[in-house]
Design a protein around this motif. Structure first.
Motif, mmCIF file in Angstrom:
data_model
loop_
_atom_site.group_PDB
_atom_site.id
_atom_site.type_symbol
_atom_site.label_atom_id
_atom_site.label_comp_id
_atom_site.label_asym_id
_atom_site.label_seq_id
_atom_site.Cartn_x
_atom_site.Cartn_y
_atom_site.Cartn_z
ATOM 1 N N ALA A 255 0.826 -1.207 0.000
ATOM 2 C CA ALA A 255 0.000 0.000 0.000
ATOM 3 C C ALA A 255 0.862 1.260 0.000
ATOM 4 O O ALA A 255 0.546 2.244 -0.683
ATOM 5 N N SER B 45 2.342 1.621 -3.470
ATOM 6 C CA SER B 45 1.266 1.996 -4.395
ATOM 7 C C SER B 45 0.870 3.455 -4.191
ATOM 8 O O SER B 45 0.636 4.185 -5.164
ATOM 9 N N GLY B 46 0.803 3.882 -2.936
ATOM 10 C CA GLY B 46 0.436 5.265 -2.636
ATOM 11 C C GLY B 46 1.454 6.257 -3.173
ATOM 12 O O GLY B 46 1.092 7.309 -3.719
ATOM 13 N N ILE C 237 0.982 6.468 -6.982
ATOM 14 C CA ILE C 237 -0.227 7.243 -7.302
ATOM 15 C C ILE C 237 0.031 8.736 -7.123
ATOM 16 O O ILE C 237 -0.349 9.559 -7.965
ATOM 17 N N CYS D 289 -5.862 7.873 -8.823
ATOM 18 C CA CYS D 289 -6.425 7.203 -7.638
ATOM 19 C C CYS D 289 -7.269 5.995 -8.026
ATOM 20 O O CYS D 289 -7.171 4.929 -7.400
ATOM 21 N N LEU D 290 -8.106 6.150 -9.052
ATOM 22 C CA LEU D 290 -8.963 5.043 -9.473
ATOM 23 C C LEU D 290 -8.131 3.889 -10.034
ATOM 24 O O LEU D 290 -8.334 2.722 -9.662
ATOM 25 N N GLY E 213 -5.855 2.492 -7.249
ATOM 26 C CA GLY E 213 -6.664 1.776 -6.272
ATOM 27 C C GLY E 213 -7.120 0.425 -6.783
ATOM 28 O O GLY E 213 -7.101 -0.580 -6.055
ATOM 29 N N PHE F 290 -4.150 -1.893 -6.775
ATOM 30 C CA PHE F 290 -3.849 -2.310 -5.401
ATOM 31 C C PHE F 290 -4.828 -3.386 -4.937
ATOM 32 O O PHE F 290 -4.435 -4.327 -4.231
ATOM 33 N N ALA F 291 -6.085 -3.276 -5.349
ATOM 34 C CA ALA F 291 -7.076 -4.307 -4.994
ATOM 35 C C ALA F 291 -6.668 -5.655 -5.600
ATOM 36 O O ALA F 291 -6.807 -6.709 -4.945
#
Length: 449
Positions: free
Chosen positions: A149, A152-153, A156, A355-356, A359, A362-363
């Motif tokens: 996370a 990934s953050g 992003i 973000c989309l 995100g 990441f899912a």
């Protein structure tokens, strides 16, 4: 559309961004491991030749299509022809490239998280946070999800700021830092006992190995994949270039930077392997192959750092900081693939698109972490063994067969008015039509055996 899109503000900005895309875990981790397992100096020599024989022409295909179309990978490939069948083929190839980039990033973010945890663990130990160190050394779902996370953050956040303020700005900061850490580690490792043997194994080729078919094919695959080819990242970066930029020269510069970083990484990893061997750490099996193989970074090198006393912890911190930065620079380019589609085709703002897309990826990463044994290697195989080579062939076909010769010439002439008189123009159009697809398919077929 061209005036509203982002653009690299300088040549050095593009070169560092493109190098950041290419110089990832595959170069600093994959290339030295491949070299150690495939003849050392012989592998290095063949790799350097094939980087320009195969990878450079394929890179030029992506950069040329990208700047010509000034669009994301789907729109770019669609726009190369007015024929309905070829437009559908462009849409399918572009969509496949986006899908492959998404799934590569989904497992890449997990590996990047592991690098981050390996960086934070010795740092926590130095700060006296024993409980945190133990938690970071665990391999549970919570640890893997958190570090994934974080990476990934960061990816992003950088992509959300756009081409100039995000990709270019952070590439120009991270790449010099990456090189400085790499250089410092090389100087340190080369002072250790056993490093000379590793340096000799890396730099002195054995002539009898140069024509080994397996070595050649391994070097061919490494040269192609190390430049981030086949998923549209270089096509998109090419779409952000200025018309005044000389594409053949930019392509050569990116290839030199990529192979230069790979070569430099080998100056660290191969001597480190022999330093570990000199300290009694099990590195090679009876046949001379690496025991750890792809897991070299998580098995042999930490054991080596442990033998270095108090300095070992700081060497480990510096090394895994290097790996984390390399992972981040490649993740940036991969996330740009779906984000550019969201921004240009669906008119979503860049921060929201980042973000989309991030995100959603990441899912997928969380799902892979949850069902690790079933999904991790499967995703890697489908994307890198099957997806990238086939998409690489498709991009060469679009540049060599779908784009008309006068379109190629006009695009390349923008930054190089004398291009028609050069050796490059006399060779490359034929080469990208026939030779590149054949060589890439050869690598693909070999990988299936």
């Amino acid at each position: 559309m061209a005036q509203t899109r982002g653009q690299f503000s300088s040549k050095i900005g593009f070169l560092l961004a493109a190098a950041g895309s290419a110089v990832g875990l595959g170069n600093i981790w994959g290339f030295p491991t491949q070299a150690a397992s495939n003849g050392g100096g012989a592998f290095l020599l063949v790799y350097l030749v094939l980087a320009f024989v195969l990878a450079y022409p394929a890179l030029m295909a992506e950069l040329t299509i990208g700047r010509y179309a000034r669009a994301n990978v789907i729109t770019a490939l669609e726009s190369l022809s007015e024929k309905p069948g070829l437009r559908r083929a462009g849409w399918l190839s572009g969509s496949a490239a986006v899908a492959v980039a998404i799934f590569i990033l989904s497992f890449y973010a997990i590996v990047a998280g592991w690098m981050l945890s390996e960086f934070l663990s010795p740092l926590a130990a130095q700060l006296g946070a024993g409980a945190t160190e133990s938690w970071l050394d665990s391999a549970g779902f919570a640890r893997n999800a958190l570090v994934c996370a974080i990476m990934s953050g960061l990816t992003i956040a950088i992509i959300a700021r756009g081409v100039e303020k995000g990709i270019e700005a952070w590439s120009t900061r991270l790449m010099p830092l990456l090189f400085a850490i790499l250089l410092g580690l090389i100087i340190y490792v080369l002072t250790q006992a056993g490093a000379g043997r590793g340096l000799a194994a890396y730099l002195i080729p054995t002539p009898s190995q140069l024509l080994d078919p397996q070595l050649i094919l391994s070097a061919l695959g490494q040269a192609f994949f190390s430049l981030s080819l086949g998923v549209g990242t270089m096509l998109i970066y090419g779409s952000y270039l200025r018309d005044t930029d000389n594409l053949p020269r930019m392509g050569v510069s990116v290839t030199l930077l990529d192979t230069g970083f790979a070569f430099t990484a080998g100056l660290l990893i191969l001597p480190a392997i022999y330093v570990a061997d000199a300290r009694g750490i099990a590195v090679f099996n009876d046949t001379g192959g690496l025991i750890a193989g792809p897991d070299l970074i998580f098995q042999v090198l930490p054991a080596l750092f442990d033998t270095m006393g108090s300095a070992g912890a700081w060497v480990a911190i510096a090394f895994f900081a290097l790996m984390s930065i390399a992972a981040l620079t490649s993740a940036i380019s991969l996330l740009e693939v779906p984000v550019s589609v969201c921004v240009e085709r669906w008119k979503i703002s860049r921060p929201r698109a980042a973000c989309l897309s991030g995100g959603a990826i990441f899912a997928i990463s969380l799902l892979i972490i949850w069902q690790f044994e079933a999904l991790f290697n499967t995703v890697i195989t489908v994307t890198t063994v099957y997806g990238q080579p086939l998409l690489g062939v498709a991009l060469c076909v679009f540049a060599g067969w779908v784009m008309q010769r006068n379109q190629l010439l006009n695009e390349l002439s923008k930054g190089h008015p004398e291009i028609e008189k050069t050796v490059f123009w006399k060779i490359w159009p034929f080469y990208v039509r026939f030779i590149c697809p054949a060589l890439i398919l050869l690598t693909f077929v070999q990988s299936l055996r």
